[in-house]
Structures are given as C-alpha cells and as structure tokens.
Motif scaffolding. Structure first.
Motif, PDB file in Angstrom:
ATOM      1  N   GLN A  93      -0.896  -0.274  -5.598  1.00 21.04           N
ATOM      2  CA  GLN A  93      -1.919   0.269  -6.479  1.00 21.04           C
ATOM      3  C   GLN A  93      -1.534   1.629  -7.064  1.00 21.04           C
ATOM      4  O   GLN A  93      -2.186   2.120  -7.982  1.00 21.04           O
ATOM      5  N   GLY A  94      -0.488   2.229  -6.538  1.00 19.25           N
ATOM      6  CA  GLY A  94      -0.019   3.504  -7.043  1.00 19.25           C
ATOM      7  C   GLY A  94      -0.559   4.687  -6.275  1.00 19.25           C
ATOM      8  O   GLY A  94      -1.633   4.622  -5.675  1.00 19.25           O
ATOM      9  N   THR A  95       0.213   5.767  -6.281  1.00 21.82           N
ATOM     10  CA  THR A  95      -0.212   7.019  -5.649  1.00 21.82           C
ATOM     11  C   THR A  95       0.168   8.171  -6.590  1.00 21.82           C
ATOM     12  O   THR A  95       1.257   8.199  -7.148  1.00 21.82           O
ATOM     13  N   LEU A 134       7.829  15.905  -1.150  1.00 24.68           N
ATOM     14  CA  LEU A 134       6.845  14.925  -0.723  1.00 24.68           C
ATOM     15  C   LEU A 134       7.593  13.690  -0.250  1.00 24.68           C
ATOM     16  O   LEU A 134       8.704  13.412  -0.715  1.00 24.68           O
ATOM     17  N   ARG A 135       6.951  12.938   0.651  1.00 22.23           N
ATOM     18  CA  ARG A 135       7.517  11.680   1.100  1.00 22.23           C
ATOM     19  C   ARG A 135       6.496  10.577   0.873  1.00 22.23           C
ATOM     20  O   ARG A 135       5.407  10.604   1.468  1.00 22.23           O
ATOM     21  N   LEU A 136       6.849   9.629   0.021  1.00 25.57           N
ATOM     22  CA  LEU A 136       5.984   8.498  -0.248  1.00 25.57           C
ATOM     23  C   LEU A 136       6.349   7.336   0.671  1.00 25.57           C
ATOM     24  O   LEU A 136       7.518   7.160   1.005  1.00 25.57           O
ATOM     25  N   SER A 137       5.341   6.555   1.027  1.00 29.35           N
ATOM     26  CA  SER A 137       5.548   5.346   1.815  1.00 29.35           C
ATOM     27  C   SER A 137       4.968   4.156   1.081  1.00 29.35           C
ATOM     28  O   SER A 137       3.972   4.274   0.365  1.00 29.35           O
ATOM     29  N   CYS A 138       5.585   3.006   1.292  1.00 33.55           N
ATOM     30  CA  CYS A 138       5.104   1.748   0.723  1.00 33.55           C
ATOM     31  C   CYS A 138       5.167   0.708   1.828  1.00 33.55           C
ATOM     32  O   CYS A 138       6.254   0.280   2.207  1.00 33.55           O
ATOM     33  N   VAL A 197       0.848  -1.185   0.000  1.00 33.63           N
ATOM     34  CA  VAL A 197       0.000   0.000   0.000  1.00 33.63           C
ATOM     35  C   VAL A 197       0.885   1.236   0.000  1.00 33.63           C
ATOM     36  O   VAL A 197       1.663   1.454   0.937  1.00 33.63           O
ATOM     37  N   GLU A 198       0.746   2.039  -1.071  1.00 35.00           N
ATOM     38  CA  GLU A 198       1.480   3.295  -1.154  1.00 35.00           C
ATOM     39  C   GLU A 198       0.640   4.422  -0.564  1.00 35.00           C
ATOM     40  O   GLU A 198      -0.582   4.391  -0.616  1.00 35.00           O
ATOM     41  N   SER A 199       1.328   5.427  -0.045  1.00 36.45           N
ATOM     42  CA  SER A 199       0.652   6.613   0.465  1.00 36.45           C
ATOM     43  C   SER A 199       1.609   7.792   0.394  1.00 36.45           C
ATOM     44  O   SER A 199       2.810   7.608   0.189  1.00 36.45           O
TER      45      SER A 199
END
Length: 121
Positions: free
Chosen positions: A113-115, A18-22, A5-7
C-alpha cells in the motif's frame, strides 16, 4: 492470496537514515524477486532497487551508493536501508514482489500500500 505490508517510513532530516520493511504473508511458496519503487508528487512511479531470490541486487543510479536492499527469506521480508537521504528522495515508497503461490504454483505480482518518506529540515 498474498499481502505485502510496508513499514518504516517517516520524516527525516537531510543526511539522515531510514529503514523500510516489506513483509509478505499468505499462500506463499516462494518469492522470486522483491522490488522497491517510489512515486513523488507530480511524477511517475520509478524503480529504486530490486533483489532476486539468489541475492543479486540492482539499483537506480539516483540511489546507488546510498541505499541498500536486502531480504530475509525465512521471514518473507525485504528491507531498504536508506542513508544520506536527500529532499529529492521524498516520495511514497512501494514494495512489489513476484510470488509463487500455493496451491497452483504460479507466479503473480503483488504490491503493498506504500509508505511515505519525507526528507526535510
């Protein structure tokens, strides 16, 4: 099975961060590698950055020096810190992981699923 799950995506102005998490969950024994890809409208999905279990990282030339990939093995989570963002960084960002699953102890590839990341003024 395993879920990724990406966010952390969103709208940011040029020059922003920005900081993405997986986050990975499920029948995980170990995660050997985690990789970020991105897909811009009308373009093929492209490699952004990767990190292996030992911590070695690799970046595409287009993001080197601006993006930083990291991982928290205890949380089965990878991060992508994106600084000095440019409009051309606009894309859907996907996380992929090579996961050894239980109880078979075989490695499989999984995708999130992508963000959406949009860089615009």
């Amino acid at each position: 099975q395993v879920q990724l799950v990406e966010s952390g995506g969103g709208l940011v102005q040029p020059g922003g961060s920005l900081r993405l998490s997986c986050a990975a969950s499920g029948n995980i024994f170990s995660i050997n590698g985690m990789t970020w890809y991105r897909e811009a409208p009308g373009k093929q999905r492209e490699f952004v950055a990767s990190i292996i279990l030992g911590g070695r990282t690799n970046y595409s030339e287009s993001v080197k020096g601006r993006f930083t990939i990291s991982r928290d093995n205890a949380k089965n989570t990878a991060y992508l810190q994106m600084d000095s963002l440019k409009p051309e960084d606009t894309a859907v960002y996907y996380c992929s992981a090579k996961v050894v699953i239980t109880p078979v102890y075989l490695e499989y590839d999984y995708w999130g699923q992508g963000t959406q990341v949009t860089v615009s003024s």
